[in-house]
Design a protein around this motif. Structure first.
Motif, PDB file in Angstrom:
ATOM      1  N   LEU A  46     -26.287 -30.820 -10.499  1.00 11.51           N
ATOM      2  CA  LEU A  46     -24.992 -31.288 -11.002  1.00 11.51           C
ATOM      3  C   LEU A  46     -24.878 -31.099 -12.515  1.00 11.51           C
ATOM      4  N   ASN A  47     -25.975 -31.302 -13.230  1.00 11.09           N
ATOM      5  CA  ASN A  47     -25.955 -31.076 -14.679  1.00 11.09           C
ATOM      6  C   ASN A  47     -25.732 -29.602 -15.009  1.00 11.09           C
ATOM      7  N   LEU A  48     -26.302 -28.727 -14.205  1.00  6.90           N
ATOM      8  CA  LEU A  48     -26.097 -27.286 -14.402  1.00  6.90           C
ATOM      9  C   LEU A  48     -24.643 -26.889 -14.153  1.00  6.90           C
ATOM     10  N   LEU A  49     -23.966 -27.651 -13.289  1.00  4.17           N
ATOM     11  CA  LEU A  49     -22.579 -27.341 -12.928  1.00  4.17           C
ATOM     12  C   LEU A  49     -21.554 -28.168 -13.706  1.00  4.17           C
ATOM     13  N   LYS A  50     -22.029 -28.964 -14.638  1.00  4.42           N
ATOM     14  CA  LYS A  50     -21.151 -29.893 -15.367  1.00  4.42           C
ATOM     15  C   LYS A  50     -19.987 -29.168 -16.044  1.00  4.42           C
ATOM     16  N   TYR A  51     -20.245 -28.003 -16.612  1.00  2.00           N
ATOM     17  CA  TYR A  51     -19.200 -27.269 -17.329  1.00  2.00           C
ATOM     18  C   TYR A  51     -18.717 -26.035 -16.558  1.00  2.00           C
ATOM     19  N   GLU A  52     -18.953 -26.023 -15.250  1.00  2.00           N
ATOM     20  CA  GLU A  52     -18.481 -24.916 -14.411  1.00  2.00           C
ATOM     21  C   GLU A  52     -16.949 -24.978 -14.293  1.00  2.00           C
ATOM     22  N   PRO A  53     -16.229 -23.968 -14.786  1.00  3.45           N
ATOM     23  CA  PRO A  53     -14.756 -24.027 -14.764  1.00  3.45           C
ATOM     24  C   PRO A  53     -14.139 -23.735 -13.400  1.00  3.45           C
ATOM     25  N   ARG A  54     -14.906 -23.086 -12.522  1.00  8.01           N
ATOM     26  CA  ARG A  54     -14.362 -22.766 -11.192  1.00  8.01           C
ATOM     27  C   ARG A  54     -14.434 -23.978 -10.257  1.00  8.01           C
ATOM     28  N   THR A  55     -13.626 -23.944  -9.222  1.00  8.74           N
ATOM     29  CA  THR A  55     -13.716 -24.949  -8.157  1.00  8.74           C
ATOM     30  C   THR A  55     -15.102 -24.854  -7.514  1.00  8.74           C
ATOM     31  N   ILE A  56     -15.706 -26.003  -7.203  1.00 11.44           N
ATOM     32  CA  ILE A  56     -17.068 -26.044  -6.651  1.00 11.44           C
ATOM     33  C   ILE A  56     -17.025 -26.582  -5.215  1.00 11.44           C
ATOM     34  N   ILE A  57     -17.736 -25.915  -4.311  1.00 13.02           N
ATOM     35  CA  ILE A  57     -17.781 -26.343  -2.914  1.00 13.02           C
ATOM     36  C   ILE A  57     -19.204 -26.750  -2.550  1.00 13.02           C
ATOM     37  N   PHE A  58     -19.337 -27.945  -1.971  1.00 12.93           N
ATOM     38  CA  PHE A  58     -20.617 -28.446  -1.470  1.00 12.93           C
ATOM     39  C   PHE A  58     -20.477 -28.816   0.003  1.00 12.93           C
ATOM     40  N   TYR A  59     -21.594 -28.741   0.730  1.00 10.03           N
ATOM     41  CA  TYR A  59     -21.708 -29.397   2.030  1.00 10.03           C
ATOM     42  C   TYR A  59     -22.484 -30.691   1.797  1.00 10.03           C
ATOM     43  N   GLU A  60     -22.216 -31.710   2.607  1.00 12.11           N
ATOM     44  CA  GLU A  60     -22.976 -32.944   2.487  1.00 12.11           C
ATOM     45  C   GLU A  60     -23.100 -33.623   3.846  1.00 12.11           C
ATOM     46  N   THR A  61     -24.137 -34.437   3.970  1.00  3.17           N
ATOM     47  CA  THR A  61     -24.401 -35.147   5.217  1.00  3.17           C
ATOM     48  C   THR A  61     -23.937 -36.599   5.097  1.00  3.17           C
ATOM     49  N   PRO A  62     -23.631 -37.249   6.221  1.00  2.00           N
ATOM     50  CA  PRO A  62     -23.146 -38.640   6.182  1.00  2.00           C
ATOM     51  C   PRO A  62     -24.110 -39.613   5.513  1.00  2.00           C
ATOM     52  N   HIS A  63     -25.418 -39.447   5.760  1.00  2.00           N
ATOM     53  CA  HIS A  63     -26.378 -40.418   5.221  1.00  2.00           C
ATOM     54  C   HIS A  63     -26.652 -40.229   3.727  1.00  2.00           C
ATOM     55  N   ARG A  64     -26.159 -39.117   3.123  1.00  2.72           N
ATOM     56  CA  ARG A  64     -26.384 -38.895   1.689  1.00  2.72           C
ATOM     57  C   ARG A  64     -25.093 -38.942   0.874  1.00  2.72           C
ATOM     58  N   ILE A  65     -23.953 -39.047   1.519  1.00  3.19           N
ATOM     59  CA  ILE A  65     -22.677 -38.886   0.817  1.00  3.19           C
ATOM     60  C   ILE A  65     -22.491 -39.908  -0.305  1.00  3.19           C
ATOM     61  N   ILE A  66     -22.849 -41.175  -0.075  1.00  5.11           N
ATOM     62  CA  ILE A  66     -22.654 -42.192  -1.115  1.00  5.11           C
ATOM     63  C   ILE A  66     -23.527 -41.903  -2.338  1.00  5.11           C
ATOM     64  N   ASN A  67     -24.784 -41.552  -2.105  1.00  4.56           N
ATOM     65  CA  ASN A  67     -25.687 -41.233  -3.228  1.00  4.56           C
ATOM     66  C   ASN A  67     -25.185 -40.023  -4.013  1.00  4.56           C
ATOM     67  N   SER A  68     -24.700 -39.012  -3.302  1.00  3.39           N
ATOM     68  CA  SER A  68     -24.194 -37.814  -3.976  1.00  3.39           C
ATOM     69  C   SER A  68     -22.942 -38.120  -4.783  1.00  3.39           C
ATOM     70  N   LEU A  69     -22.043 -38.927  -4.217  1.00  3.78           N
ATOM     71  CA  LEU A  69     -20.828 -39.303  -4.939  1.00  3.78           C
ATOM     72  C   LEU A  69     -21.155 -40.118  -6.191  1.00  3.78           C
ATOM     73  N   GLN A  70     -22.162 -40.990  -6.089  1.00  2.06           N
ATOM     74  CA  GLN A  70     -22.582 -41.772  -7.260  1.00  2.06           C
ATOM     75  C   GLN A  70     -23.064 -40.848  -8.374  1.00  2.06           C
ATOM     76  N   ASN A  71     -23.835 -39.821  -8.006  1.00  2.00           N
ATOM     77  CA  ASN A  71     -24.332 -38.873  -9.001  1.00  2.00           C
ATOM     78  C   ASN A  71     -23.210 -38.012  -9.573  1.00  2.00           C
ATOM     79  N   ILE A  72     -22.236 -37.664  -8.746  1.00  2.00           N
ATOM     80  CA  ILE A  72     -21.081 -36.889  -9.218  1.00  2.00           C
ATOM     81  C   ILE A  72     -20.282 -37.695 -10.233  1.00  2.00           C
ATOM     82  N   VAL A  73     -20.051 -38.969  -9.935  1.00  2.00           N
ATOM     83  CA  VAL A  73     -19.329 -39.852 -10.858  1.00  2.00           C
ATOM     84  C   VAL A  73     -20.096 -39.974 -12.172  1.00  2.00           C
TER      85      VAL A  73
END
Length: 283
Positions: A151-178
């Motif tokens: 996520l730090n590597l993509l912090k200044y990525e100007p293009r739209t970013i697409i990820f896949y995510e699993t149900p059991h990790r979604i909250i942790n990933s969203l916390q890191n994105i925020v």
């Protein structure tokens, strides 16, 4: 000397949810080929039964991919045609098959891709986020340290970013994105696409995280995250006057020192100045 004839390999997308999303051409090809290399036996069998198709199936997944490549080549050399299918969606897109296809090209075996379902593209089309330029990053790492690094590597990525995510990790990933990309970063979360209970939500990272934490969203089903790209704010913030001063200072001082000086003089964030200088150096 006659050129040796081989069979062909067909890349066939399968539905990501609704079985009727399989194309008519895909069904016709599945009826004509000799073997199917499938990631998931049960899922392809369900499709074959639905359309009254009977073909021998070769198990081909991330655990046995390298061991099965030669077996598939042996059949292709005997002029047998093979269909490559994944668990769901388009084969080789975050699924097994890349190495097989690369070997086919090296051996001059004809590769025939068919268009069809892909959850990343399906979600992107309904995201409401710019789709003229985007990058696909597959699944975020399961471990937080590695996830934050990406996520730090993509912090200044100007293009739209697409990820896949699993149900059991979604909250942790969203916390890191925020935390890393910002709570106001626009996100489209697409879940269980093409199924009767599909859900597509467009909101800020902060609001989507809040909904998951407070059980307003069900943590089930396959998830695609579409993130808006980084807005290049320094273009608006760095005036012509500041750019002129930077062009002079960069001849005498390192970038980090220039960033500190200009930041204090003009109340501009250091990272904007530093990024501007780095981009100018690349040109």
């Amino acid at each position: 000397m006659k050129k040796k004839k081989y069979g062909k390999i067909f890349i066939i997308p399968t539905p990501i949810g609704n079985i009727y999303d399989i194309t008519y051409r895909s069904i016709q090809v599945l009826k004509k080929i000799d073997y199917i290399a499938a990631e998931n036996y049960k899922k392809i069998k369900k499709i074959l039964n639905k359309f009254n198709i009977s073909k021998p199936i070769i198990s081909f997944n991330q655990h046995n991919e390298f061991n099965k490549i030669q077996k598939i080549f042996n059949k292709i050399e005997k002029k047998k045609n093979i269909a490559l299918v994944s668990d769901a969606g388009t084969p080789t897109i975050n699924d097994p098959g890349f190495c097989l296809i690369r070997e086919c090209h090296q051996k001059k075996i004809k590769v025939i891709p068919l268009p069809g379902a892909c959850s990343a593209i399906t979600a992107l089309s309904a995201s409401g986020i710019p789709s003229n330029k985007f990058c696909f990053e597959g699944f975020l790492p399961s471990k937080e340290i590695k996830r934050k690094k990406i996520l730090n590597l993509l912090k200044y990525e100007p293009r739209t970013i697409i990820f896949y995510e699993t149900p059991h990790r979604i909250i942790n990933s969203l916390q890191n994105i925020v935390e890393i990309l910002g709570k106001k970063r626009k996100i489209t979360l697409a879940k269980e696409l093409t199924k009767s209970w599909e859900s597509i939500i467009f909101d800020t990272a902060e609001n989507i995280l809040y909904k998951y934490k407070n059980n307003k969203l069900i943590c089930k089903g396959e998830i695609v995250l579409i993130l808006s790209g980084y807005k290049n704010l320094e273009k608006k913030i760095i005036s012509k006057k500041v750019k002129y001063i930077l062009s002079i200072l960069k001849k005498f001082l390192p970038k980090n020192k220039i960033s500190v000086i200009i930041s204090k003089m003009y109340n501009i964030k250091k990272q904007y100045i530093y990024k501007y200088l780095v981009n100018k150096t690349k040109k």
